[in-house]
Design an enzyme around this catalytic site. Structure first.
Site, PDB file in Angstrom:
ATOM      1  N   SER A  86      84.628  -6.772  57.881  1.00 48.93           N
ATOM      2  CA  SER A  86      85.069  -7.632  58.973  1.00 48.93           C
ATOM      3  C   SER A  86      86.504  -8.110  58.813  1.00 48.93           C
ATOM      4  CB  SER A  86      84.133  -8.838  59.113  1.00 48.93           C
ATOM      5  OG  SER A  86      82.815  -8.416  59.316  1.00 48.93           O
ATOM      6  N   HIS A 146      88.034 -13.273  57.826  1.00 45.42           N
ATOM      7  CA  HIS A 146      88.411 -12.796  59.157  1.00 45.42           C
ATOM      8  C   HIS A 146      89.826 -13.243  59.507  1.00 45.42           C
ATOM      9  CE1 HIS A 146      83.870 -12.668  60.418  1.00 45.42           C
ATOM     10  NE2 HIS A 146      84.165 -11.794  59.474  1.00 45.42           N
TER      11      HIS A 146
END
Length: 166
Positions: A86, A146
């Protein structure tokens, strides 16, 4: 498989890369694969296969470094581990927009459309980080990774834009 996850308490050198290819569950894997297909393809269009591969690795490792230093190694007596791509995917989000910021109408329109999506995703991650984070399927989401992946993607494009043309 646990030897491939990035162990925040006692990391091994290979885990900085292998954790990118491990996922918590099928939904995690399929979500990352979908975004890799969409945003990886966009980066590949401007930077080529080697460019997208290097951007993926640099953003993923950068995200892991941030998560490692900004996330406690132990939470409630359990060792923190990082898995998934991610952070690298968020880096590709940023790279796909930043590489389209050129004085070309088509690319500027693409950057505007992609940019609103990426900005919304980054703001959502920042909100989740500020409010304590999300837990999905009993697993904590690394909003730090992220956000760091997106920041590394922007930094990568800025750094490479300073290099003289080949």
């Amino acid at each position: 498989m646990n030897l491939l996850h990035l162990n925040h308490y006692r990391p091994q050198w290979w885990q900085w890369v292998t954790h990118l290819f491990c996922h918590a569950n099928f939904a995690h894997l399929s979500g990352n694969l979908f975004n890799l297909c969409v945003f990886g393809k966009m980066v590949e269009e401007t930077e080529g296969a080697v460019g997208v591969s290097l951007a993926f690795l640099v953003c993923g490792i950068g995200a892991a470094i941030a998560a490692f230093f900004l996330t406690p190694a132990l939470v409630h007596g359990r060792i923190t581990v990082s898995v998934g791509a991610s952070g690298a995917i968020f880096g590709l989000f940023a790279v796909s927009v930043a590489t389209r910021l050129r004085w070309n109408l088509k690319q500027l329109l693409e950057a505007a459309v992609l940019g609103q999506f990426v900005v919304r995703q980054v703001l959502e991650e920042a909100k989740n980080q500020a409010t304590g984070g999300l837990v999905l399927g009993g697993l904590a989401v690394s909003h730090v990774a992220h956000l760091a992946g997106a920041a590394v993607g922007v930094a990568l494009v800025l750094a490479l834009s300073k290099l003289p043309p080949a």
